[in-house]
Design a protein around this motif. Structure first.
Motif, short mmCIF file in Angstrom:
data_model
loop_
_atom_site.label_atom_id
_atom_site.label_comp_id
_atom_site.label_asym_id
_atom_site.label_seq_id
_atom_site.Cartn_x
_atom_site.Cartn_y
_atom_site.Cartn_z
N UNK A 24 0.86 -1.18 0.00
CA UNK A 24 0.00 0.00 0.00
C UNK A 24 0.89 1.23 0.00
N UNK A 25 0.72 2.06 -1.02
CA UNK A 25 1.46 3.29 -1.16
C UNK A 25 0.50 4.46 -0.93
N UNK A 26 1.01 5.66 -0.84
CA UNK A 26 0.14 6.82 -0.72
C UNK A 26 0.69 7.97 -1.54
N UNK A 27 -0.20 8.89 -1.90
CA UNK A 27 0.17 10.04 -2.70
C UNK A 27 -0.74 11.21 -2.35
N UNK A 28 -0.24 12.39 -2.60
CA UNK A 28 -1.07 13.59 -2.41
C UNK A 28 -1.98 13.82 -3.62
N UNK A 29 -1.66 13.22 -4.77
CA UNK A 29 -2.42 13.42 -6.00
C UNK A 29 -2.85 12.07 -6.56
N UNK A 30 -3.90 11.51 -5.99
CA UNK A 30 -4.35 10.18 -6.41
C UNK A 30 -4.80 10.17 -7.87
N UNK A 31 -5.57 11.17 -8.28
CA UNK A 31 -6.06 11.20 -9.66
C UNK A 31 -4.91 11.27 -10.65
N UNK A 32 -3.94 12.14 -10.39
CA UNK A 32 -2.80 12.28 -11.28
C UNK A 32 -1.94 11.02 -11.31
N UNK A 33 -1.74 10.42 -10.15
CA UNK A 33 -0.95 9.19 -10.07
C UNK A 33 -1.66 8.07 -10.81
N UNK A 34 -2.97 7.95 -10.60
CA UNK A 34 -3.73 6.92 -11.30
C UNK A 34 -3.61 7.09 -12.81
N UNK A 35 -3.79 8.31 -13.30
CA UNK A 35 -3.71 8.55 -14.74
C UNK A 35 -2.33 8.21 -15.29
#
Length: 135
Positions: free
Chosen positions: A86-97
């Motif tokens: 499990x990782x985390x990011x401040x920009x989930x939408x951008x990371x997903x794209x």
């Protein structure tokens, strides 16, 4: 004095494909790459977190495993149910794209979960489940 997470290990049966996923799709830096062919141990991690790493390693090489145990590990990997990170990011939408654009296997698009997080999920080239949470 605390205890810190230094490394976690994930099996990688195709080191080049796994390297492309973690380095190119997720943006991790390569810290160490030892061995050759399918017998490689690749250490990667976030550029701004030098103390934390993922080690991609050849699956089922632990000493003492029986042939049946090795076969079971590969069967679980093929089903995508052997390992998870499990990782985390401040920009989930951008990371997903960004990850989706690499052709990664999407398990779940970004969604709000009943347990209070927004996340998405992919399978890496070895079948490991990679969940990414929104910070």
């Amino acid at each position: 004095m605390g205890v810190f997470i230094q490394s976690t290990l994930l099996p990688a049966d195709d080191p080049e494909a796994s390297l492309a996923f973690y380095r190119d799709a997720l943006g991790f830096e390569v810290r160490l790459d030892v061995g050759r062919g399918t017998m490689r141990w690749i250490t990667l991690g976030p550029k701004d977190q030098p103390q934390t790493s993922i080690v991609l390693y050849p699956p089922a090489i632990e000493p003492g495993l029986t042939d049946d145990e090795r076969r079971t590990i590969f069967e679980l990997m093929a089903k995508g149910s052997y390992a998870t990170i499990i990782l985390s990011t401040e920009d989930l939408a951008g990371t997903f794209e960004r990850v989706q654009a690499t052709g990664a296997d999407v398990v779940q698009e970004p969604a709000d979960q009943d347990y209070g997080v927004r996340d998405c999920a992919f399978r890496d080239p070895a079948g490991n489940l990679v969940r990414i949470n929104q910070l």
